[in-house]
Enzyme design. Structure first.
Site, PDB file in Angstrom:
ATOM      1  N   LYS A   1      39.235  70.620  90.742  1.00 15.61           N
ATOM      2  CA  LYS A   1      38.443  69.603  90.942  1.00 15.61           C
ATOM      3  C   LYS A   1      38.895  68.180  90.347  1.00 15.61           C
ATOM      4  CE  LYS A   1      33.580  68.477  89.569  1.00 15.61           C
ATOM      5  NZ  LYS A   1      32.277  69.158  88.811  1.00 15.61           N
TER       6      LYS A   1
ATOM      7  N   SER B   1      28.247  69.050  91.790  1.00 12.70           N
ATOM      8  CA  SER B   1      29.425  68.156  92.046  1.00 12.70           C
ATOM      9  C   SER B   1      30.805  68.481  92.165  1.00 12.70           C
ATOM     10  CB  SER B   1      29.566  67.004  90.844  1.00 12.70           C
ATOM     11  OG  SER B   1      29.797  68.122  89.440  1.00 12.70           O
TER      12      SER B   1
ATOM     13  N   SER C   1      26.504  72.187  88.764  1.00  8.72           N
ATOM     14  CA  SER C   1      27.422  71.879  89.567  1.00  8.72           C
ATOM     15  C   SER C   1      28.425  72.754  89.979  1.00  8.72           C
ATOM     16  CB  SER C   1      28.307  70.464  89.001  1.00  8.72           C
ATOM     17  OG  SER C   1      27.632  69.397  88.828  1.00  8.72           O
TER      18      SER C   1
END
Length: 432
Positions: free
Chosen positions: A81, A150, A174
């Site tokens: 990420k 996210s 997330s």
């Protein structure tokens, strides 16, 4: 091993591939080539990657094939990420402020994965500073729908079989929500068990590192390396878990698809001989979603101080509004919020008195249509603010043809047990 899956190793789970890599019956180069071909096929539609380096990844795979076994993640491609610092890829944190930012070090979690033999294939898309303004990623099951956030790119990349494992973070929902929307397994360990050094901070009390895979064994393998917890990989069950079905105070927000997924899973577990009891949370818990939002906003106001002071024009409107809400949470209110969380934690023994795991919705339903929003984090806020281990397990598809599943939550400090029980549940559901 199924011949077709050996011909296309992207169909293997990370755990299956890891076993073959250790046995040297599958080469890291062959595995990497298969995933790169998959990226070429799916990435133009899914847009899960911020950057990746095929040449460097192949060179690392060939070097691993020539050398000794490195560790539990030997030869496995890894998506990271874009909230994590990486020494060989830019780290943009989902913001134009950091468009050309190049760290000189890896985040601790990334370094630990590399040390265990993982090959960082590239950086996956995140929302702006892991908040709510989405990036370009689309749901791999239907590009008209959100992948969640996210950790959108990580979940979508695993779901599209562009990578077997990916790192994510969770502050509200997330990991769990994008795992639910994309139909993969997502695991958020208990708070503080995986180091956050080198991860862009949003909320000091809430940010948690976790990951995505296609099975419970996959996420246990990945997170165990970062937590230095080899016992998480020993998924041997001594007794069946007791499951507490927990609708929470937010049941009205659950769609028919989310409710049906929970009920179907309950019936399948009862068929497997599991004791499933209804659990009602203490009244204190009704306030935790709002308290979580207050804490997150207040801490984001501090964590993003430089960005809001020096680059306000480069922040999205939704993030600016979030920071305004954070500024409004004064010191007495913040202390009260943390005291209420502590009070709720003290009641967890009561909550888990008759069960080993809670089973709740992972999200309000199937992935929302449109790419302007990443979905509602409502069904994870309570467990995130309490710092409990939570895992999303896919169970099927809803009426729109998009994935649905359920969330399992374990007591504090029960990560090993939570993974063991979820692995057993996964096996039972797959048998039926």
């Amino acid at each position: 091993m199924n011949v077709n899956r050996m011909d296309d190793p992207t169909q293997l789970t990370a755990s299956e591939a890891a076993t073959l890599l250790r046995q040297r019956t599958l080469s890291a180069e062959h595995l990497m080539m298969a995933f790169l071909e998959r990226i070429a096929e799916r990435e133009p539609e899914v847009l899960a990657w911020r950057s990746y380096n095929a040449h460097a990844a192949l060179a690392q795979a060939r070097a691993l094939d020539r050398g000794p076994l490195r560790g539990p993640l030997h030869g496995l491609p890894l998506g990271v990420k874009d909230l994590f610092d990486t020494r060989d890829f830019p780290s943009g944190y989902g913001s134009p402020i950091y468009q050309h930012h190049q760290p000189i070090n890896d985040a601790a979690a990334v370094a630990l994965c590399r040390e265990a033999g993982a090959i960082v294939l590239g950086k996956t898309v995140t929302t702006e500073f892991a908040t709510f303004t989405p990036g370009p990623t689309r749901n791999p099951h239907n590009p008209l729908h959100t992948p969640g956030g996210s950790s959108s790119g990580s979940a979508a990349a695993v779901a599209a079989r562009m990578v077997p494992l990916a790192l994510g973070t969770q502050t509200a929902a997330s990991i769990i929500r994008p795992a639910a929307y994309c139909g993969v397994v997502g695991f958020k360990p208990g708070f503080g068990l995986i180091p956050r050094a080198g991860v862009k901070s949003l909320s000091e009390s809430l940010d948690t590192v976790g990951g995505f895979g296609r099975s419970v064994a996959d996420v246990a393998l990945l997170t165990s390396v970062m937590a230095d917890a080899a016992q998480w990989r020993q998924l041997h069950l001594d007794s069946k878990p007791r499951i507490g079905l927990c609708r929470t105070a937010y049941w009205d927000a659950a769609s028919p698809a989310a409710r049906q997924a929970l009920e179907d899973t309950r019936q399948r577990l009862i068929k497997a001989g599991v004791q499933v009891v209804d659990v009602r949370l203490p009244d204190t818990f009704d306030q935790l979603a709002k308290v979580h939002d207050d804490i997150m906003c207040a801490e984001a106001f501090k964590a993003l101080a430089d960005e809001r002071v020096n680059h306000p024009e480069l922040l999205s409107e939704s993030l600016r509004q979030m920071l305004v809400r954070g500024e409004e949470v004064d010191y007495p209110q913040n202390r009260y919020n943390h005291a209420l969380v502590a009070s709720a934690r003290a009641q967890l023994c009561q909550v888990f008195s008759d069960c080993d795991l809670l089973m709740t919705p992972s999200a309000c339903g199937e992935a929302d249509i449109g790419l302007q929003r990443t979905g509602d984090p409502l069904f994870s806020r309570t467990w995130s603010v309490l710092g409990l281990p939570s895992l999303h397990l896919p169970t099927g598809f809803g009426p729109m043809g998009l994935p649905v599943g359920v969330q399992f939550i374990g007591p504090a400090s029960s990560d090993t047990q939570t993974l063991v029980f979820c692995h057993w549940v996964e096996h039972q559901l797959n048998r039926q």
